[in-house]
Design an enzyme around this catalytic site. Structure first.
Site, PDB file in Angstrom:
ATOM      1  N   LYS A 158       0.809  -1.211   0.000  1.00 21.62           N
ATOM      2  CA  LYS A 158       0.000   0.000   0.000  1.00 21.62           C
ATOM      3  C   LYS A 158       0.851   1.274   0.000  1.00 21.62           C
ATOM      4  O   LYS A 158       0.415   2.333   0.442  1.00 21.62           O
ATOM      5  CB  LYS A 158      -0.972   0.034   1.188  1.00 21.62           C
ATOM      6  N   GLY A 160       2.464   2.235  -3.011  1.00 20.01           N
ATOM      7  CA  GLY A 160       2.463   2.752  -4.378  1.00 20.01           C
ATOM      8  C   GLY A 160       3.308   1.909  -5.304  1.00 20.01           C
ATOM      9  O   GLY A 160       3.744   2.373  -6.359  1.00 20.01           O
ATOM     10  N   THR A 161       3.542   0.639  -4.929  1.00 22.01           N
ATOM     11  CA  THR A 161       4.408  -0.224  -5.732  1.00 22.01           C
ATOM     12  C   THR A 161       3.815  -0.553  -7.097  1.00 22.01           C
ATOM     13  O   THR A 161       4.532  -0.648  -8.094  1.00 22.01           O
ATOM     14  CB  THR A 161       4.715  -1.536  -4.981  1.00 22.01           C
ATOM     15  N   ARG A 162       2.488  -0.758  -7.160  1.00 25.44           N
ATOM     16  CA  ARG A 162       1.863  -1.075  -8.451  1.00 25.44           C
ATOM     17  C   ARG A 162       1.965   0.107  -9.400  1.00 25.44           C
ATOM     18  O   ARG A 162       2.263  -0.057 -10.584  1.00 25.44           O
ATOM     19  CB  ARG A 162       0.400  -1.489  -8.241  1.00 25.44           C
ATOM     20  N   SER A 247      -4.830   2.763   4.689  1.00 19.39           N
ATOM     21  CA  SER A 247      -5.056   2.213   3.343  1.00 19.39           C
ATOM     22  C   SER A 247      -5.089   0.694   3.383  1.00 19.39           C
ATOM     23  O   SER A 247      -5.902   0.051   2.699  1.00 19.39           O
ATOM     24  CB  SER A 247      -3.960   2.701   2.391  1.00 19.39           C
ATOM     25  N   LYS A 364      -7.661   0.669  -6.814  1.00 15.64           N
ATOM     26  CA  LYS A 364      -6.724   1.700  -6.372  1.00 15.64           C
ATOM     27  C   LYS A 364      -7.480   3.007  -6.154  1.00 15.64           C
ATOM     28  O   LYS A 364      -8.381   3.350  -6.910  1.00 15.64           O
ATOM     29  CB  LYS A 364      -5.618   1.891  -7.415  1.00 15.64           C
ATOM     30  N   GLY A 365      -7.070   3.735  -5.108  1.00 13.11           N
ATOM     31  CA  GLY A 365      -7.702   5.018  -4.848  1.00 13.11           C
ATOM     32  C   GLY A 365      -9.026   4.908  -4.108  1.00 13.11           C
ATOM     33  O   GLY A 365      -9.909   5.751  -4.282  1.00 13.11           O
ATOM     34  N   THR A 367     -11.750   5.236  -1.163  1.00 15.48           N
ATOM     35  CA  THR A 367     -11.989   6.259  -0.144  1.00 15.48           C
ATOM     36  C   THR A 367     -11.733   5.675   1.240  1.00 15.48           C
ATOM     37  O   THR A 367     -12.272   4.622   1.590  1.00 15.48           O
ATOM     38  CB  THR A 367     -13.448   6.761  -0.215  1.00 15.48           C
ATOM     39  N   HIS A 368     -10.895   6.353   2.040  1.00 17.94           N
ATOM     40  CA  HIS A 368     -10.556   5.866   3.373  1.00 17.94           C
ATOM     41  C   HIS A 368     -11.663   6.198   4.366  1.00 17.94           C
ATOM     42  O   HIS A 368     -12.318   7.245   4.260  1.00 17.94           O
ATOM     43  CB  HIS A 368      -9.249   6.503   3.851  1.00 17.94           C
TER      44      HIS A 368
END
Length: 401
Positions: A158, A160-162, A247, A364-365, A367-368
């Site tokens: 979580k 940002g590796t992808r 995340s 991805k992205g 909402t938290h």
């Protein structure tokens, strides 16, 4: 008299207009056959010439415009020699890459045999299908060889590796496995040859990469990667450990809505404020502890730390650092990105092997959930000493405090 008549008849036959035309047509037909034979003999070895020029050291690049001019000339020559039906497109067998300019980039259209359906959905966006391998893809399958990775994105989950891997795949000198191999943490018993077979084929000068974020927090992974090659370059994408933990929790919540609240998992005792470090979402963010283990096997100069925050605010800047670290020319620049206001992070204007814009999938992205400010502050106090040590170890202040 009879002899003269026969001679006259032969003379008339030899130079009659009809026979002259037939004679000329015969000569033209022979010339046509000869030219066709010559053209086939010239054009047939062209693919092998393209391959040979890319073996060994790269000597130069060929522009897309130049290639299309060559193909157009070939099409014009064939159209003059053969009657071509209107539904036949000579150029269709030589589709040019939309972004690449080097012939070695034909390799980049090869589809990973080990890329799973779920991984493809995550990488290319929900609802999109993997392209079918075409004639040129089959041709490129025979190029290059499979090598063990020279660079690995080892963490963090979580962080940002992808996004980083997808951005790097735009570079023509990087070939990466799509799915996470999990070799050094889950499949090590399968052996290095099994691992090598997962890798895409690469040409001389290209770098083989993979990414498995759990390596960074797997104690055995450092020793195992060092045993494979002590020259392996390692990349770690790090992010504010609190944001990363939230995340992480959000991803788990999307799969299992019945789990306890973030607050109840983060604390052993909410009243005393004692943090539960046994919870993986908290433990992963203690970066200094995990880095200590890696520094027993690799020097700091072989580890690059990428800021997950800057990967969003300045993707080209962070990608520039990564390209420098890998010893590659800075090809990925600002022109490759645009910011997607809806998702809240940068997307590629043209993804690898495509001419269309590309954002990461719906996974991805997310909402938290809203976390109480008191909980966030207690986590901030908990992580502060670990962050300070991590800044000292890496020589870089990531600004999380």
């Amino acid at each position: 008299m009879e002899y003269s008549q026969i001679s006259h008849n032969l003379y008339a036959f030899s130079f009659s207009p009809v026979k002259n035309k037939l004679f000329l047509l015969g000569i033209m037909f022979l010339l046509w056959v000869y030219m066709l034979y010559s053209c086939v003999g010239y054009c047939a070895p062209m693919p092998s010439l393209v391959v040979d020029n890319n073996r060994g050291k790269e000597t130069g690049t060929v522009s897309v415009v130049g290639k299309r001019t060559e193909n157009n000339g070939r099409a014009d020559l064939m159209s003059r020699l053969l009657p071509i039906p209107p539904w036949v497109d000579i150029e269709s067998d030589y589709d040019e890459p939309s972004v690449r300019t080097s012939s070695r980039d034909l390799l980049n259209k090869e589809i990973d045999a080990y890329r799973g359906v779920e991984d493809w959905g995550e990488m290319r966006g929900e609802g999109q299908r993997a392209p079918e391998p075409g004639a040129m893809s089959s041709f490129s399958n025979d190029l290059g060889s499979k090598k063990l990775p020279q660079a690995i994105i080892i963490g963090v989950k979580k962080g940002g590796t992808r996004a980083l891997l997808e951005f790097l795949r735009v570079h023509p000198d990087i070939r990466a496995v799509g799915a996470e191999p999990h070799f050094f943490d889950r499949n090590y018993e399968n052996g290095l040859e099994w691992y090598r077979e997962l890798m895409p084929k690469t040409l001389e000068g290209q770098i083989t990469m993979e990414k498995t974020p759990s390596y960074f927090v797997t104690r055995e992974a450092a020793a195992r990667i060092s045993a494979m090659s002590r020259d392996t370059k390692l990349i770690v994408v790090v992010r504010d450990p609190i944001t990363r933990a939230i995340s992480d929790y959000t991803q788990t919540l999307s799969k299992n809505p019945d789990i306890p609240t973030f607050e109840s998992l983060a604390f052993k005792n909410r009243t005393t404020g004692l943090i539960d470090t046994s919870w993986s979402a908290i433990q992963i963010g203690i970066y200094a502890k995990h880095l200590d283990n890696w520094l027993q096997y690799f020097p700091m100069g072989q580890i690059l730390f990428v800021s997950g925050e800057r990967l969003i605010s300045d993707p080209a800047g962070e990608l520039g650092r990564v390209q420098d670290f890998l010893g590659l020319k800075r090809i990925i620049t600002d022109k490759h990105f645009y910011f997607n206001q809806t998702k809240g992070f940068p997307c590629l204007k043209k993804a690898e092997g495509s001419s269309k814009p590309h954002c990461l999938g719906k996974t991805k992205g997310r909402t938290h959930p809203n976390i109480h400010p008191e909980v966030v502050q207690r986590l901030r106090d908990f992580y502060r000493p670990f962050n300070m040590k991590f800044y000292q170890m890496t020589g870089h202040n990531f600004g999380w405090d």
